[in-house]
Design a protein around this motif. Structure first.
Motif, mmCIF file in Angstrom:
data_model
loop_
_atom_site.group_PDB
_atom_site.id
_atom_site.type_symbol
_atom_site.label_atom_id
_atom_site.label_comp_id
_atom_site.label_asym_id
_atom_site.label_seq_id
_atom_site.Cartn_x
_atom_site.Cartn_y
_atom_site.Cartn_z
ATOM 1 N N PRO A 86 0.814 -1.219 0.000
ATOM 2 C CA PRO A 86 0.000 0.000 0.000
ATOM 3 C C PRO A 86 0.853 1.276 0.000
ATOM 4 N N ALA A 87 1.993 1.250 0.699
ATOM 5 C CA ALA A 87 2.881 2.422 0.697
ATOM 6 C C ALA A 87 3.438 2.658 -0.703
ATOM 7 N N MET A 88 3.807 1.588 -1.387
ATOM 8 C CA MET A 88 4.311 1.718 -2.750
ATOM 9 C C MET A 88 3.230 2.298 -3.663
ATOM 10 N N ARG A 89 2.008 1.823 -3.506
ATOM 11 C CA ARG A 89 0.901 2.354 -4.330
ATOM 12 C C ARG A 89 0.669 3.836 -4.053
ATOM 13 N N ASN A 90 0.647 4.205 -2.773
ATOM 14 C CA ASN A 90 0.406 5.607 -2.426
ATOM 15 C C ASN A 90 1.508 6.517 -2.958
ATOM 16 N N LEU A 91 2.754 6.077 -2.862
ATOM 17 C CA LEU A 91 3.859 6.864 -3.411
ATOM 18 C C LEU A 91 3.779 6.944 -4.932
ATOM 19 N N HIS A 92 3.480 5.821 -5.562
ATOM 20 C CA HIS A 92 3.328 5.786 -7.015
ATOM 21 C C HIS A 92 2.240 6.771 -7.455
ATOM 22 N N ASN A 93 1.107 6.724 -6.773
ATOM 23 C CA ASN A 93 0.001 7.628 -7.129
ATOM 24 C C ASN A 93 0.380 9.088 -6.912
ATOM 25 N N ALA A 94 1.097 9.371 -5.837
ATOM 26 C CA ALA A 94 1.521 10.750 -5.572
ATOM 27 C C ALA A 94 2.495 11.237 -6.642
ATOM 28 N N LEU A 95 3.405 10.377 -7.046
ATOM 29 C CA LEU A 95 4.341 10.745 -8.104
ATOM 30 C C LEU A 95 3.617 10.988 -9.423
ATOM 31 N N ARG A 96 2.686 10.119 -9.767
ATOM 32 C CA ARG A 96 1.940 10.271 -11.022
ATOM 33 C C ARG A 96 1.095 11.536 -11.003
ATOM 34 N N ALA A 97 0.493 11.829 -9.861
ATOM 35 C CA ALA A 97 -0.310 13.051 -9.739
ATOM 36 C C ALA A 97 0.555 14.292 -9.949
ATOM 37 N N ALA A 98 1.833 14.193 -9.629
ATOM 38 C CA ALA A 98 2.773 15.303 -9.821
ATOM 39 C C ALA A 98 3.421 15.266 -11.196
ATOM 40 N N GLY A 99 3.032 14.301 -12.033
ATOM 41 C CA GLY A 99 3.595 14.212 -13.379
ATOM 42 C C GLY A 99 4.965 13.553 -13.437
ATOM 43 N N LYS A 100 5.346 12.829 -12.397
ATOM 44 C CA LYS A 100 6.656 12.169 -12.352
ATOM 45 C C LYS A 100 6.509 10.692 -12.691
ATOM 46 N N THR A 101 7.528 10.146 -13.331
ATOM 47 C CA THR A 101 7.515 8.727 -13.710
ATOM 48 C C THR A 101 8.563 7.931 -12.929
ATOM 49 N N THR A 102 9.055 8.479 -11.852
ATOM 50 C CA THR A 102 10.059 7.801 -11.036
ATOM 51 C C THR A 102 9.497 6.471 -10.528
ATOM 52 N N PRO A 103 10.186 5.360 -10.767
ATOM 53 C CA PRO A 103 9.689 4.067 -10.284
ATOM 54 C C PRO A 103 9.747 3.968 -8.761
ATOM 55 N N VAL A 104 8.824 3.200 -8.213
ATOM 56 C CA VAL A 104 8.790 2.924 -6.776
ATOM 57 C C VAL A 104 9.084 1.445 -6.590
ATOM 58 N N THR A 105 9.966 1.132 -5.659
ATOM 59 C CA THR A 105 10.381 -0.236 -5.423
ATOM 60 C C THR A 105 10.551 -0.464 -3.923
ATOM 61 N N THR A 106 11.105 -1.586 -3.547
ATOM 62 C CA THR A 106 11.423 -1.860 -2.155
ATOM 63 C C THR A 106 12.677 -2.717 -2.098
ATOM 64 N N THR A 107 13.288 -2.734 -0.935
ATOM 65 C CA THR A 107 14.454 -3.573 -0.682
ATOM 66 C C THR A 107 14.116 -4.439 0.514
ATOM 67 N N ILE A 108 14.037 -5.744 0.300
ATOM 68 C CA ILE A 108 13.647 -6.643 1.374
ATOM 69 C C ILE A 108 14.849 -7.461 1.849
ATOM 70 N N SER A 109 14.710 -7.995 3.032
ATOM 71 C CA SER A 109 15.756 -8.858 3.585
ATOM 72 C C SER A 109 15.674 -10.236 2.946
ATOM 73 N N PHE A 110 16.820 -10.793 2.625
ATOM 74 C CA PHE A 110 16.847 -12.155 2.097
ATOM 75 C C PHE A 110 17.089 -13.174 3.211
ATOM 76 N N GLY A 111 17.044 -12.718 4.457
ATOM 77 C CA GLY A 111 17.240 -13.607 5.589
ATOM 78 C C GLY A 111 16.188 -14.695 5.668
ATOM 79 N N GLY A 112 14.982 -14.395 5.234
ATOM 80 C CA GLY A 112 13.893 -15.371 5.271
ATOM 81 C C GLY A 112 14.001 -16.437 4.210
ATOM 82 N N LEU A 113 14.830 -16.203 3.216
ATOM 83 C CA LEU A 113 14.981 -17.181 2.139
ATOM 84 C C LEU A 113 15.909 -18.284 2.570
#
Length: 165
Positions: A138-165
């Motif tokens: 949901p945070a990624m979606r909200n940031l994506h929507n805020a960027l698009r509303a501002a006319g920006k195409t900056t991608p939104v991503t995340t960095t997760i821990s690989f400890g669980g793998l």
């Protein structure tokens, strides 16, 4: 035992040839990036760090959280920035689109001459164990929507821990 020496020599030569070829691939790629943490003492000024990065042809940087002094130093530098949302803000970012919009306004749009490559939600969140796990998307979606509303195409991503793998 003498019959093994040519085989061993062949493997040694093959290993070093592969190493040489792969090192040339990385040199030709020309993209070097660094993580820039600001927790510590006796740190050089952000402008000194940016000057050092430019002098060493470092063209990408990751900031673990917004730091206006660093972002100001990066203005016009041509260094591509991955800007992270701190883990402590993920839950609110996911629950409150206005918070996400204000975050984008204050930390991205206010620095129009900084080259933002990505916005990354969190830093190595330990999914599914961390409390903020359910709020990343949901945070990624909200940031994506805020960027698009501002006319920006900056991608939104995340960095997760690989400890669980």
């Amino acid at each position: 035992m003498r019959t093994m020496e040519p085989i061993i020599l062949f493997y040694k030569i093959s290993f070093f040839a592969a190493l040489l070829i792969s090192s040339n691939i990385f040199v030709e790629a020309g993209n070097v990036g660094v993580n820039y943490g600001r927790q510590g003492n006796n740190l050089p000024s952000p402008s000194a760090v940016v000057s050092l990065l430019r002098s060493r042809n470092v063209d990408r940087i990751r900031l673990f959280s917004p730091d206006w002094d660093v972002l100001n130093a990066l203005r016009g530098s041509g260094i591509g920035v991955v800007l992270c949302v701190p883990n402590r803000d993920i839950q609110r970012m996911g629950n409150d689109p206005d918070f996400a919009g204000n975050w984008i306004w204050n930390n991205v749009l206010s620095f129009g001459d900084v080259q933002f490559r990505y916005i990354s939600v969190g830093n190595e969140v330990n999914i599914p164990y961390a409390g903020e796990s359910n709020h990343i998307l949901p945070a990624m979606r909200n940031l994506h929507n805020a960027l698009r509303a501002a006319g920006k195409t900056t991608p939104v991503t995340t960095t997760i821990s690989f400890g669980g793998l």
